[in-house]
Design a protein around this motif. Structure first.
Motif, PDB file in Angstrom:
ATOM      1  N   LEU A  59       2.811  41.150  30.460  1.00  0.00           N
ATOM      2  CA  LEU A  59       1.641  41.401  31.221  1.00  0.00           C
ATOM      3  C   LEU A  59       0.807  40.076  31.207  1.00  0.00           C
ATOM      4  CD1 LEU A  59       0.857  45.240  30.421  1.00  0.00           C
ATOM      5  CD2 LEU A  59       2.250  44.243  32.326  1.00  0.00           C
ATOM      6  N   GLY A  60       0.079  39.901  32.198  1.00  0.00           N
ATOM      7  CA  GLY A  60      -1.078  38.778  32.267  1.00  0.00           C
ATOM      8  C   GLY A  60      -0.519  37.638  32.911  1.00  0.00           C
ATOM      9  N   ASP A  61      -1.306  36.595  32.906  1.00  0.00           N
ATOM     10  CA  ASP A  61      -1.062  35.283  33.543  1.00  0.00           C
ATOM     11  C   ASP A  61      -0.791  34.261  32.589  1.00  0.00           C
ATOM     12  OD1 ASP A  61      -1.602  33.717  35.944  1.00  0.00           O
ATOM     13  OD2 ASP A  61      -3.310  33.246  35.077  1.00  0.00           O
ATOM     14  N   LEU A  62       0.569  33.875  32.785  1.00  0.00           N
ATOM     15  CA  LEU A  62       1.280  33.088  31.895  1.00  0.00           C
ATOM     16  C   LEU A  62       1.845  31.739  32.563  1.00  0.00           C
ATOM     17  CD1 LEU A  62       3.102  35.459  29.431  1.00  0.00           C
ATOM     18  CD2 LEU A  62       1.104  34.105  28.972  1.00  0.00           C
ATOM     19  N   CYS A  63       1.607  30.558  32.265  1.00  0.00           N
ATOM     20  CA  CYS A  63       2.377  29.365  32.768  1.00  0.00           C
ATOM     21  C   CYS A  63       3.634  29.415  31.743  1.00  0.00           C
ATOM     22  CB  CYS A  63       1.666  28.165  32.792  1.00  0.00           C
ATOM     23  SG  CYS A  63       1.215  27.584  31.090  1.00  0.00           S
ATOM     24  N   PHE A  64       4.654  28.405  32.142  1.00  0.00           N
ATOM     25  CA  PHE A  64       5.760  28.140  31.444  1.00  0.00           C
ATOM     26  C   PHE A  64       5.679  28.120  29.828  1.00  0.00           C
ATOM     27  CE2 PHE A  64       8.774  25.014  29.348  1.00  0.00           C
ATOM     28  CZ  PHE A  64      10.013  25.768  29.787  1.00  0.00           C
ATOM     29  N   VAL A  65       4.569  26.954  29.684  1.00  0.00           N
ATOM     30  CA  VAL A  65       4.262  26.756  28.342  1.00  0.00           C
ATOM     31  C   VAL A  65       3.837  27.972  27.413  1.00  0.00           C
ATOM     32  CG1 VAL A  65       3.150  25.442  26.472  1.00  0.00           C
ATOM     33  CG2 VAL A  65       4.158  24.295  28.738  1.00  0.00           C
ATOM     34  N   GLU A  66       2.775  28.515  28.006  1.00  0.00           N
ATOM     35  CA  GLU A  66       2.220  29.724  27.454  1.00  0.00           C
ATOM     36  C   GLU A  66       3.351  30.964  27.363  1.00  0.00           C
ATOM     37  OE1 GLU A  66      -2.097  29.219  29.206  1.00  0.00           O
ATOM     38  OE2 GLU A  66      -0.678  30.572  30.356  1.00  0.00           O
ATOM     39  N   GLY A  67       4.092  31.101  28.241  1.00  0.00           N
ATOM     40  CA  GLY A  67       5.388  31.989  28.069  1.00  0.00           C
ATOM     41  C   GLY A  67       6.491  31.910  27.335  1.00  0.00           C
ATOM     42  N   VAL A  68       6.539  30.980  26.395  1.00  0.00           N
ATOM     43  CA  VAL A  68       7.696  30.681  25.479  1.00  0.00           C
ATOM     44  C   VAL A  68       7.742  31.668  24.305  1.00  0.00           C
ATOM     45  CG1 VAL A  68       8.804  29.035  23.812  1.00  0.00           C
ATOM     46  CG2 VAL A  68       8.086  28.280  26.156  1.00  0.00           C
ATOM     47  N   ARG A  69       8.957  32.224  24.088  1.00  0.00           N
ATOM     48  CA  ARG A  69       8.597  33.372  23.075  1.00  0.00           C
ATOM     49  C   ARG A  69       9.991  32.931  22.082  1.00  0.00           C
ATOM     50  NH1 ARG A  69       4.706  33.924  25.124  1.00  0.00           N
ATOM     51  NH2 ARG A  69       3.882  36.041  25.907  1.00  0.00           N
ATOM     52  N   SER A  70       9.895  32.293  20.910  1.00  0.00           N
ATOM     53  CA  SER A  70      10.912  31.824  20.094  1.00  0.00           C
ATOM     54  C   SER A  70      11.600  33.029  19.265  1.00  0.00           C
ATOM     55  CB  SER A  70      10.441  31.011  18.936  1.00  0.00           C
ATOM     56  OG  SER A  70       9.767  29.760  19.716  1.00  0.00           O
ATOM     57  N   MET A  71      12.760  33.108  19.620  1.00  0.00           N
ATOM     58  CA  MET A  71      13.649  33.910  18.756  1.00  0.00           C
ATOM     59  C   MET A  71      14.230  33.620  17.236  1.00  0.00           C
ATOM     60  SD  MET A  71      13.621  36.640  20.760  1.00  0.00           S
ATOM     61  CE  MET A  71      14.929  37.762  20.538  1.00  0.00           C
ATOM     62  N   THR A  72      14.614  32.432  17.418  1.00  0.00           N
ATOM     63  CA  THR A  72      15.324  31.942  15.985  1.00  0.00           C
ATOM     64  C   THR A  72      14.646  30.377  15.844  1.00  0.00           C
ATOM     65  OG1 THR A  72      17.298  30.965  17.103  1.00  0.00           O
ATOM     66  CG2 THR A  72      17.007  33.188  16.438  1.00  0.00           C
ATOM     67  N   THR A  73      14.931  30.036  14.439  1.00  0.00           N
ATOM     68  CA  THR A  73      14.484  28.615  14.353  1.00  0.00           C
ATOM     69  C   THR A  73      15.492  28.352  13.198  1.00  0.00           C
ATOM     70  OG1 THR A  73      12.801  29.001  12.633  1.00  0.00           O
ATOM     71  CG2 THR A  73      11.986  28.663  14.579  1.00  0.00           C
ATOM     72  N   ALA A  74      15.885  26.799  13.222  1.00  0.00           N
ATOM     73  CA  ALA A  74      16.665  26.376  12.321  1.00  0.00           C
ATOM     74  C   ALA A  74      16.274  24.999  11.832  1.00  0.00           C
ATOM     75  CB  ALA A  74      18.326  26.413  12.789  1.00  0.00           C
ATOM     76  N   GLY A  75      16.536  24.777  10.442  1.00  0.00           N
ATOM     77  CA  GLY A  75      16.141  23.005  10.166  1.00  0.00           C
ATOM     78  C   GLY A  75      14.749  22.872   9.860  1.00  0.00           C
ATOM     79  N   THR A  93       4.557  33.592  35.107  1.00  0.00           N
ATOM     80  CA  THR A  93       3.893  34.325  36.228  1.00  0.00           C
ATOM     81  C   THR A  93       2.991  33.518  37.255  1.00  0.00           C
ATOM     82  OG1 THR A  93       2.232  35.349  35.013  1.00  0.00           O
ATOM     83  CG2 THR A  93       4.220  36.582  34.914  1.00  0.00           C
ATOM     84  N   ARG A  94       2.873  31.946  36.600  1.00  0.00           N
ATOM     85  CA  ARG A  94       1.840  31.232  37.719  1.00  0.00           C
ATOM     86  C   ARG A  94       2.299  29.935  37.235  1.00  0.00           C
ATOM     87  NH1 ARG A  94      -1.561  28.562  34.530  1.00  0.00           N
ATOM     88  NH2 ARG A  94      -2.265  29.255  32.563  1.00  0.00           N
ATOM     89  N   ALA A 116       7.664  34.475  42.910  1.00  0.00           N
ATOM     90  CA  ALA A 116       6.649  34.893  42.319  1.00  0.00           C
ATOM     91  C   ALA A 116       6.636  34.776  40.628  1.00  0.00           C
ATOM     92  CB  ALA A 116       6.741  36.591  42.697  1.00  0.00           C
ATOM     93  N   ALA A 117       7.749  34.832  40.175  1.00  0.00           N
ATOM     94  CA  ALA A 117       7.819  34.651  38.707  1.00  0.00           C
ATOM     95  C   ALA A 117       9.139  34.021  38.286  1.00  0.00           C
ATOM     96  CB  ALA A 117       7.612  36.334  37.995  1.00  0.00           C
ATOM     97  N   ALA A 118       9.136  33.887  37.085  1.00  0.00           N
ATOM     98  CA  ALA A 118      10.499  33.400  36.476  1.00  0.00           C
ATOM     99  C   ALA A 118      10.726  33.513  34.981  1.00  0.00           C
ATOM    100  CB  ALA A 118      10.553  31.669  36.504  1.00  0.00           C
ATOM    101  N   ARG A 119      12.045  33.578  34.771  1.00  0.00           N
ATOM    102  CA  ARG A 119      12.324  33.743  33.235  1.00  0.00           C
ATOM    103  C   ARG A 119      13.688  33.261  33.065  1.00  0.00           C
ATOM    104  NH1 ARG A 119      12.784  40.072  32.144  1.00  0.00           N
ATOM    105  NH2 ARG A 119      13.989  39.342  30.358  1.00  0.00           N
ATOM    106  N   GLY A 120      13.845  33.131  31.624  1.00  0.00           N
ATOM    107  CA  GLY A 120      15.319  32.592  31.226  1.00  0.00           C
ATOM    108  C   GLY A 120      15.066  32.152  29.903  1.00  0.00           C
TER     109      GLY A 120
END
Length: 431
Positions: free
Chosen positions: A103-119, A135-136, A191-195
């Motif tokens: 929910l809310g107003d998110l640009c691409f950078v704000e919308g990154v959600r890390s699932m895993t990290t390595a190294g 969403t924007r 209107a929006a994008a995800r990936g």
């Protein structure tokens, strides 16, 4: 926004948005055409071997030193960098349904959600993998990643990426790579994008060695597209965010930093249509190793072992005789993060939906679920085509650790391991 492209992976390109903007004969003449500034961006050490030396010369309205003002630390809390061992969950095989659009107003950078990290991000070795949501569009807002190159894999909705080198449009079924240190702005085509997004801290992605496959097959260099030069000469209050050492820092600008009028070199953003990948495989018996599906690889210092590979599982014919055709059960040195762009993955009959993800850690067994195993052992092995499917795998030699976001995501399938519970004891003692 319209885009035009240059063709060929790793080529030395030259592109100008104004006639004569590229200096003839010299990279850094005393006086550049149009009173531009010459600036080099290096993606490798100056002394890297010629084949691995990545750099481009940019001819810009203002030098980048004008772009970097006084920085203030900002928080983008769900974009995590390695090492980030945040989860108390035990080891195991994990899978997630597609997470809902936040929910809310998110640009691409704000919308990154890390699932895993390595190294380790500071040692420039390893990776962060996760989702992005937008969403924007980013308006007068720019980003550059000093920690690694970004691979973007859209799953729903296209992105329009305005970069220092020009413009790229990337849609589901395509990938885009933005090199370390390149500034860009992400805009929505709808209107929006995800990936999915992969931040590669290590050596830049390159085409894999084809070995006995020979000169043709897999991904062809000619199908990778770089942008032609395009520039913005705008005196508009703007903001630039830099990711550096796992942190985020922002400064104010009085202009757009995408003011490159011309460029030449072999370091540039690029896109690739995964439908152009030419699969190779068995034409008689047995299931080959998944390495034959490698699109791009980030080499490590160990020959034949990648820091990270991108492999895809696209539409293809299956023709192997008296063979188990889906991916077999295996225990693997590499840890595997998988996503599904569309369709159904052939080793999972249910539970793995487009927009979802799975993680199979190093040396943890995995393979087809019980339903897929039963079907594959009973079906008539006539030639058959897998259609309407596109899955990908990001695999790394480094252990992937779950972030807090991944461990607490409501779409985590806590019963995922039950997909193998229906595999019975089949041994009958007969020779």
């Amino acid at each position: 926004m319209t885009s035009a492209y240059l063709s060929g992976f790793g080529n030395e390109f030259a592109s100008e948005a104004l006639p004569g903007a590229l200096p003839p004969g010299q990279n850094s003449p005393q006086r550049c055409p149009y009173k531009l500034y010459a600036e080099q961006i290096s993606g490798s050490a100056f002394t890297a071997p010629r084949g691995a030396n990545l750099r481009s010369w940019l001819y810009r309205i203002r030098p980048s030193v004008r772009h970097f003002g006084r920085f203030e630390r900002i928080e983008i809390p769900l974009w995590r960098s390695a090492p980030a061992r945040e989860s108390d969950l035990p080891i195991g095989q994990y899978r997630w349904d597609p997470p809902p659009m936040p929910l809310g107003d998110l640009c691409f950078v704000e919308g990154v959600r890390s699932m895993t990290t390595a190294g380790d991000v500071d040692s420039r070795r390893g990776v962060s993998i996760g989702f992005y949501f937008a969403t924007r569009s980013m308006i007068d807002d720019y980003f550059t990643d000093a920690d690694g190159e970004l691979m973007i894999l859209p799953q729903e909705g296209a992105l329009r990426l305005a970069t220092e080198f020009g413009r790229l449009e990337v849609a589901p079924g395509e990938i885009c790579v933005i090199p370390r240190g390149v500034k860009f702005r992400a805009e929505l085509a709808g209107a929006a994008a995800r990936g999915y997004v992969c931040e590669n801290y290590g050596a830049p992605f390159t085409l894999p060695w084809r070995g006995p496959i020979g000169a043709n097959g897999l991904a062809e260099a000619r199908d990778f597209l770089a942008p032609v030069a395009a520039f913005e000469d705008e005196q508009t209050p703007s903001r630039l965010t830099v990711k550096w050492g796992g942190g985020f820092f922002a400064c104010s600008l009085d202009h757009s930093p995408l003011d490159v009028v011309a460029w030449r070199g072999n370091l540039a953003p690029y896109k690739y249509d995964l439908a152009r990948f030419s699969p190779v495989g068995s034409i008689l018996f047995d299931h080959p190793d998944p390495s034959i599906f490698t699109v791009l690889t980030s080499p490590s210092g160990e020959p034949g072992v990648a820091d990270i590979d991108l492999a895809i599982f696209p539409e293809r014919w299956l023709v192997a005789e008296h063979s188990f055709r889906p991916p077999w059960f295996h225990v693997n040195l590499m840890s595997e993060f998988m996503g599904l762009i569309h369709g159904r993955y052939d080793a999972k009959q249910s539970g793995f939906a487009p927009g979802g993800a799975s993680l199979h850690g190093a040396m943890l067994p995995h393979g087809p679920d019980a339903e897929a195993f039963e079907r594959a052992t009973r079906e008539t092995l006539a030639p058959a085509k897998l259609e309407g499917t596109l899955a990908f795998m990001l695999e790394t030699r480094l252990p992937q650790h779950l972030t807090s976001y991944a461990a607490t995501l409501p779409t985590l399938q806590k019963d995922y391991a039950d997909c193998w519970s229906g595999l019975p004891r089949r041994f009958d003692g007969a020779p």
